[in-house]
Design a protein around this motif. Structure first.
Motif: not given
Length: 114
Positions: A21-23, A71, A74
């Motif tokens: 994930g990147y958030g 998020w 993901t």
């Protein structure tokens, strides 16, 4: 966790799998007992996969802390981003400085490369 600030970008790494994930941080760190989900309920009022998160809930030095995250992208565990030599750290929060890992993840996430 307490080092994170609203607006910081974060990557989530699932041990043994890869990056999932990147958030963006949406709320400052608070003790887990005080963390409210977007629906207004307390974290502790929900079914949790980690039931011991409230073990030291009244001790600010030993308690688990939580932040809100929006998020942005993901992947499920089966599609976690990984490759040989990728950087991983067992700490909850660390600054990613390993350029080969940054380059690898930037192809899949909208990461700003320094």
């Amino acid at each position: 966790m307490r080092k994170l600030k609203v607006g910081d970008k974060v990557l989530a790494y699932l041990k043994g799998k890869g990056y999932v994930g990147y958030g963006e941080i949406t709320s400052p760190a608070v003790m887990a007992k005080d963390f409210k989900l977007p629906n207004g309920t307390f974290l502790s009022d929900n079914s949790l996969k980690q039931p011991n998160i409230m073990k030291n809930k009244n001790d600010s030095e030993l308690a688990d802390w939580a932040v809100g995250v929006k998020w942005l992208k993901t992947f499920n565990r089966e599609h976690a981003l990984t490759k040989p030599g990728i950087f991983a750290n067992p700490n909850v929060v660390c600054k990613l400085r390993h350029q080969p890992t940054i380059d690898f993840l930037a192809l899949r996430y909208p990461i700003k490369k320094d």
